[in-house]
Scaffold this active site. Structure first.
Site, PDB file in Angstrom:
ATOM      1  N   HIS A 196      43.519  45.800  42.305  1.00 37.89           N
ATOM      2  CA  HIS A 196      43.251  46.164  40.823  1.00 37.89           C
ATOM      3  C   HIS A 196      42.283  47.067  40.887  1.00 37.89           C
ATOM      4  O   HIS A 196      42.069  47.736  39.926  1.00 37.89           O
ATOM      5  CB  HIS A 196      42.713  44.686  40.146  1.00 37.89           C
ATOM      6  N   ARG A 303      45.619  43.332  29.858  1.00 39.90           N
ATOM      7  CA  ARG A 303      44.897  42.376  31.013  1.00 39.90           C
ATOM      8  C   ARG A 303      43.531  42.119  30.337  1.00 39.90           C
ATOM      9  O   ARG A 303      42.566  42.503  30.970  1.00 39.90           O
ATOM     10  CB  ARG A 303      44.633  43.194  32.630  1.00 39.90           C
ATOM     11  N   ARG A 339      48.260  39.496  27.234  1.00 44.70           N
ATOM     12  CA  ARG A 339      48.433  38.609  28.593  1.00 44.70           C
ATOM     13  C   ARG A 339      47.271  37.603  28.645  1.00 44.70           C
ATOM     14  O   ARG A 339      46.135  37.993  28.295  1.00 44.70           O
ATOM     15  CB  ARG A 339      48.489  39.409  29.887  1.00 44.70           C
ATOM     16  N   GLU A 441      56.365  37.381  38.912  1.00 44.68           N
ATOM     17  CA  GLU A 441      55.455  37.775  39.832  1.00 44.68           C
ATOM     18  C   GLU A 441      55.301  36.950  41.486  1.00 44.68           C
ATOM     19  O   GLU A 441      55.072  37.425  42.233  1.00 44.68           O
ATOM     20  CB  GLU A 441      53.947  37.739  39.365  1.00 44.68           C
ATOM     21  N   ASN A 464      53.345  44.364  41.366  1.00 40.00           N
ATOM     22  CA  ASN A 464      52.320  44.343  42.327  1.00 40.00           C
ATOM     23  C   ASN A 464      52.300  43.187  43.044  1.00 40.00           C
ATOM     24  O   ASN A 464      52.116  42.831  44.257  1.00 40.00           O
ATOM     25  CB  ASN A 464      50.964  44.586  41.700  1.00 40.00           C
ATOM     26  N   ASP A 465      52.281  42.007  42.404  1.00 34.39           N
ATOM     27  CA  ASP A 465      52.155  40.636  42.894  1.00 34.39           C
ATOM     28  C   ASP A 465      53.278  40.204  43.542  1.00 34.39           C
ATOM     29  O   ASP A 465      53.597  39.631  44.650  1.00 34.39           O
ATOM     30  CB  ASP A 465      51.713  39.604  42.027  1.00 34.39           C
ATOM     31  N   ARG A 475      47.882  42.674  48.691  1.00 36.15           N
ATOM     32  CA  ARG A 475      47.626  43.804  47.975  1.00 36.15           C
ATOM     33  C   ARG A 475      46.447  44.716  48.014  1.00 36.15           C
ATOM     34  O   ARG A 475      46.421  45.898  48.120  1.00 36.15           O
ATOM     35  CB  ARG A 475      48.265  43.736  46.733  1.00 36.15           C
TER      36      ARG A 475
END
Ligand code: PEP
Ligand code: MG
Length: 580
Positions: A196, A303, A339, A441, A464-465, A475
């Site tokens: 992140h 986010r 989200r 994800e 990403n996940d 990650r």
């Protein structure tokens, strides 16, 4: 002396500026009085910390192998400082005589030494006080049991544009804390390219290099640094020729960027006239300005947890309403997908832990994201009610992260129903037909995507996940970042399966992970059938340009052939050809 460090290319571009070393905040230690019977233990604790730091330095030196001897000499200097009786023995006397904690003792002694250095006329010797500080910081971090933790304290009144933040590690909340300071760049010793922290750097449009291993140890405050975020390279104290070369490159990049900006008001339509939706990922309401400026048609991922990181407690419904209201209003009628909180892995409301104190060894697989929301029904209700309340003010959708099980989706939908009926009871207006979507994800969610398609209005793929969980690669861990492969055939199979299955039943599917903002992958994704991409605003012009130069009917058979390949390197080769 000039030297070069290599790390991970986390955010494109070139920055040139002065190093701003982020203190590990360890030098502000408390003074504790200890009982006489604890003195020996405290001395032993101090010695153990010294030993640990000493062995870390030694390991660092042996890892360097044949690296430039000046860097090795630098580590030797730190080893010498550490071994000097002024730092290794005097603090022990202080602990015994003043019955104080080890942190306090070493910092007192450091201050005494630094004051002496400051009076020396010789610049070289005076500058050694930086080294003493660095060594002491390291010991104090070890004593505090948090060798990797950092806490950003930016001096007030500092101008960010010329500064390059150099830190051992930066958590997402650290980066959020200095987002307004407009630094030229930041570089860290640890962290992966889809952590992140890296995502925030790209969102801020500043170059960043992560995973440099010992930059924090090797670089001094105020040294001139060139950050090449595209190649993952750092040049410390460059000579005039190198500096000029990079200044030229930097202005070329700026010219290219301003050319791309001209695309802002054009539509993202392919050569064969397929309309593609390009949306923005945002972290806080003020990011909407950049999203609109980049020509985004909406926000595909807000986010929300980033607004509240590190504040220590859960925001109330009204606080959330206010934050979401600002974002929705700023969108001026364009759609925004909010989200629900994705807390609990690397993102916490409390600086050291989750507010519920449920720290675990393996947080990425633990009570994170929707799992945490469902475990805390009151907090979840507060968030759902806040989102529902702003749904009356614009085009709002709800997005749920990290879902994997059918009963989880059902529980989430039931929670939404509960929030809706409590608002109805209180005669509070909201959009009755608000859409709710699920993030894909987790590999289980991708494989069993039917679970989602039957229950949700839309899907958003969080690559990403999805990559992290498919390949079992953390990650944010630079040590395994070479294995984090978006083009692994298993990842591509999952993406293709989700996109084509959703298409068959007419459920819209978007992608909001970092793959969506990588222009090298745009054609691959278009050929797979993806029609909605959400990314950090700075990437939108480049992706739009790629879309406008692509013909989907030509891409489909090529991508089908690529999907039959079994090795990432071969896939990579074909994708390069696809882009030429
Ligand atoms: C993702 O996982 O791809 C995603 C978009 O969510 P985040 O990066 O916030 O985990
Ligand atoms: Mg995610």
């Amino acid at each position: 002396m000039s030297f070069t460090l290599h790390g991970l290319a986390a955010s494109n571009g070139i920055a040139i500026g002065q190093a701003h070393l982020i203190s590990q905040a360890t030098l502000e230690v408390s003074h504790l009085v200890i009982s006489p019977r604890m003195v020996d233990k405290e001395v032993a604790r101090f010695e153990a910390a010294l030993e640990q730091v000493r062995s870390e330095f030694a390991a660092m030196k042996s890892e360097m192998g044949k690296s430039p001897t000046d860097i090795a000499a630098f580590i030797d200097l730190h080893l010498m400082i550490l071994a000097d009786p002024e730092l290794s023995e005097v603090p022990q006397q202080i602990i015994r005589e003043r019955r104080c904690n080890a942190e306090w003792a070493i910092v007192q002694q450091m201050e005494f030494l630094v004051a002496q250095f400051d009076q020396i006329d010789d610049t070289y010797l005076r500058e050694r006080s930086y080294d003493v500080r660095q060594v002491v910081e390291r010991v104090v971090r070890e004593l505090a049991g948090r060798p990797n933790n950092s806490s950003v304290k930016i001096p007030k009144g500092t101008k960010g544009e010329n500064l390059i933040v150099v830190a051992h590690d930066l958590s997402p909340s650290d980066v959020m804390a200095f987002k307004d300071q407009h630094f030229a760049s930041f570089v860290t010793d640890v962290g992966g390219t889809t952590s992140h922290t890296a995502i925030l750097a790209r969102g801020m449009g500043i170059p960043a290099v992560l995973g440099l291993h010992n930059a924090r140890q090797l670089i001094r405050d105020k040294e001139t640094i060139i950050v090449d975020g595209t190649r993952g390279v750092l040049i410390v104290n460059p000579d005039v020729r190198v500096l000029e070369e990079y200044e030229l490159k930097k202005s070329q990049i700026e010219i290219d960027r301003s050319k791309l900006k001209l695309l802002k008001s054009t539509r993202a339509t392919t050569l064969d006239r397929v309309k593609i939706d390009l949306l923005a990922n945002i972290e806080e309401p003020s990011d909407v300005a950049a999203a609109l400026e980049s020509g985004a048609e909406g926000v595909g991922l807000f986010r929300t947890e980033f607004i509240f990181l590190g504040r220590g407690d859960m925001p109330s419904e009204d606080e959330q309403f206010e934050a979401y209201r600002k974002a929705v209003k700023a969108m001026q009628g364009k759609p925004i997908t909010i989200r629900t909180f994705d807390l609990g892995n690397d993102k916490h409301l409390h600086s050291e832990d989750t507010i519920w104190g449920r720290k675990r060894d393996n947080p990425a697989l633990g009570l994170r994201s929707i799992r945490l929301s469902l475990a805390e029904p009151d907090s979840f209700q507060a968030q759902l009610r806040a989102i529902l309340r702003v749904s009356k003010l614009g085009k709002v959708k709800i997005l749920i992260p990290m879902l994997s099980h059918a009963h989880q989706i059902d529980q989430t939908l039931a929670a939404l129903e509960q929030a809706k009926s409590s608002l109805r009871g209180g005669k509070i207006a909201f959009d009755e037909s608000i859409e709710i979507g699920g993030m894909i994800e987790v590999p289980a969610a991708a494989l069993a995507v039917g679970l989602f398609l039957r229950r949700m209005h839309f899907l958003s793929i969080g690559t990403n996940d999805l990559i992290q969980y498919t390949l079992a690669i953390d990650r944010s861990d630079e040590q395994v970042s070479n294995l984090y492969e978006p083009l692994h055939p298993a990842v591509l199979m999952l993406l293709a399966h989700v996109i084509s299955t959703a298409e068959k039943v007419n459920v819209p599917v978007s992608m909001c992970g970092e793959m969506a903002g990588d222009p090298k992958l745009t054609r691959l994704l278009l050929g797979m059938g993806l029609r909605e991409f959400s990314m950090h605003p700075s990437q939108i012009p480049a992706i739009k340009q790629k879309v406008k130069q692509s013909d989907i009917s030509e891409l489909i058979p090529i991508v089908r052939r690529i999907m039959r390949l079994e090795e990432s390197s071969k896939i990579q080769e074909q994708i390069e050809r696809l882009n030429n």
